[in-house]
Enzyme design. Structure first.
Site, PDB file in Angstrom:
ATOM      1  CB  SER A 130      -0.953  -0.030   1.192  1.00  0.00           C
ATOM      2  OG  SER A 130      -1.924   0.989   1.098  1.00  0.00           O
ATOM      3  CG  ASP A 148      -6.150  -2.746  -4.589  1.00  0.00           C
ATOM      4  OD1 ASP A 148      -7.022  -2.042  -4.042  1.00  0.00           O
ATOM      5  OD2 ASP A 148      -4.946  -2.433  -4.623  1.00  0.00           O
ATOM      6  CG  HIS A 185      -5.214  -2.019  -0.883  1.00  0.00           C
ATOM      7  ND1 HIS A 185      -4.391  -1.642  -1.921  1.00  0.00           N
ATOM      8  CD2 HIS A 185      -4.847  -1.267   0.177  1.00  0.00           C
ATOM      9  CE1 HIS A 185      -3.581  -0.695  -1.503  1.00  0.00           C
ATOM     10  NE2 HIS A 185      -3.825  -0.447  -0.230  1.00  0.00           N
TER      11      HIS A 185
END
Length: 498
Positions: free
Chosen positions: A207, A419, A475
């Site tokens: 991330s 994601d 994600h």
């Protein structure tokens, strides 16, 4: 500590944390106060903030002694070691002296290392079947990456997880400070653990750590070139669903949504023409584009951005999680029709329910005592701290990737292909700008005879960059596909093609 307090105030209670007490001293201005205090109290502060490492033998919620080596501790960084970074270190369950050493940075910025441990790649996770509303239960994670690697999970930047600072000035941080403090942490950690200095070293994260990890990897390389000790055996880096170029990452959402069938051909075609392919930095005077993007937002508002197969639930963190029951009312369900259970479903479920267990568990004093968290150093534990005083100073690290590849490091970039926070199409786009040679083109990779994703191998002698998608992953892909991600990392560490 009472001796320290006696300098300023007779009878001051020694149970008050030092950093809180000093914060209220009416001596000078904020900056002058701390300089004056530190001049007189430096030895005491270093004692208070000194290095600490403790082996954790057991954890509440997990029966018996831990079947793996867990160490927790603090390492001070910055001026006067004012910033105290908390870490968890887990030795490889296979061969600690031979397996890679990984420094793992969770994204956010401000998401705790415990989030990566509990929900992604750590040696234990929640046993939801055995957990009660006030007593979360743990179980071992059979797909933990610590089965094949030694991993340092770091609460960074300061203000994340159990990391804290002794002065408020040190909480003012940015991308450059975060990378620099993480580098200082790693150097000091390796000095304290010389037995791991020869292990292959990888810098890793997911991330928002997509910004910090390349910066930190470059600092390690430059430190080695400058002769700084200890010399680190840097082999490369790895990133999951990484933020890289913030503008292009966000701009890839609309094409991704259309590719996944979330937007109609008509709406996508209109937006593409009206917005001229730019859906992020929009000129508000372009009414046609603005109207198209409002329609796009309406189409996507009920979908969980981190995984497009799940509903969008708005999380309201509990005011106090200590002793609080797990309660679905803590989730704001403002789309009740969307979230009504279907026939055969026992209840409405949202992924945010899973995260509530971490608040309850990590806020338990017994857990904090077991982890040897310094009492009074944080106001409350949160999984992702959105109140950080953080300045985003770096928005694009593509050139750093180019530099690292030219310097000969290997890299693994992977994306959960469901994601929508950092869509894989955007990641593929910036990898394409690196001008690497494709050694093996887009092809399926498998786990237990099933397609687990698609992969491409890029080369720039002597560097190799592997890109892989994780089929069905969101994600932070290992949270959704732990088995597949474990197979991926195990193969990559052992230099096999995924």
């Amino acid at each position: 500590m009472s001796i320290i307090f006696a300098i300023f105030k007779e009878g001051a209670p020694n149970e008050i944390p030092l950093h809180q007490y000093l914060r209220n001293l009416p001596l000078f201005s904020k900056s002058m106060k701390w300089r004056w205090v530190l001049c007189f109290l430096a030895p005491c502060l270093l004692f208070r903030s000194g290095l600490s490492q403790t082996v954790v033998k057991s954890l509440p919620g997990l029966p018996g002694d831990l079947p793996f080596y867990l160490e927790t501790g603090y390492i001070g960084v910055g001026e006067w070691e004012d910033v105290q970074l908390f870490y968890y270190f887990v030795k490889s369950e296979r061969s600690p002296k031979d397996d890679p050493l990984v420094l793992w940075l969770t994204g956010g910025p401000g998401c705790s290392a415990l989030s990566a441990i509990l929900y992604e790649i750590g040696p234990f996770t929640f046993d939801y079947d055995k957990s009660t509303r006030d007593r979360p239960a743990l179980k071992l994670n059979e797909y933990s990456w610590t089965k094949v690697a030694n991993i340092i999970f770091l609460d960074q930047p300061v203000g994340t997880g159990f990391s804290y600072a002794n002065s408020w000035e040190s909480y003012n941080i940015n991308d450059n400070i975060s990378a620099a403090e993480s580098y200082e942490f790693l150097r000091k950690w390796l000095k304290l653990h010389p037995e791991f200095q020869s292990n292959p070293l990888y810098i890793a994260g997911d991330s928002y750590s997509g910004i910090i990890v390349p910066m930190l990897t470059l600092q390690v390389d430059e430190g080695n070139n400058a002769g700084l000790k200890p010399r680190m055996n840097l082999e490369g880096y790895l990133l999951g669903n990484p933020a890289t170029n913030i503008s292009s990452d966000r701009n890839s959402i609309v094409p991704f949504a259309h590719l996944k069938g979330l937007l109609s051909d008509e709406l996508y075609g209109s937006a593409k023409i009206d917005c001229n392919g730019d859906y992020f930095d929009v000129n508000l005077s372009n009414a046609a584009c603005v109207n198209d993007l409002e329609a796009v937002t309406k189409c996507l508002e009920n979908i969980y951005e981190a995984n497009i197969l799940e509903p969008n639930c708005l999380l309201m963190a509990p005011k106090s999680t200590v002793g609080r029951a797990w309660d679905s009312s803590l989730i704001i369900e403002d789309r009740s029709l969307l979230l009504l259970p279907t026939p055969g479903a026992s209840r409405v479920w949202c992924r945010s329910y899973n995260y509530l267990y971490s608040y309850i568990w990590a806020s338990d004093k017994a857990v904090q005592d077991a982890l040897h968290v310094r009492e009074g150093t944080i106001e409350k534990w949160v999984r992702c701290n959105e109140t950080l005083s953080y300045t985003y100073t770096v928005s694009d690290v593509i050139d750093i990737h180019k530099d690292l590849i030219k310097r000969g490091y290997r890299a693994l970039i992977y994306s959960g292909d469901h994601d929508m926070v950092v869509p894989y199409v955007g990641t593929l786009a910036w990898i394409g700008t690196l001008n690497l040679t494709i050694s093996r083109d887009w092809e399926a990779w498998f786990v237990d005879g099933q397609v687990a994703g698609y992969t491409t191998l890029y080369s720039y002698f002597p560097s190799l960059l592997t890109y892989a998608t994780v089929k069905g992953g969101g994600h932070t892909a290992p949270e959704y596909k732990p088995k597949e991600c474990f197979a991926m990392i195990n193969r990559w560490f052992d230099y096999y093609y995924i």
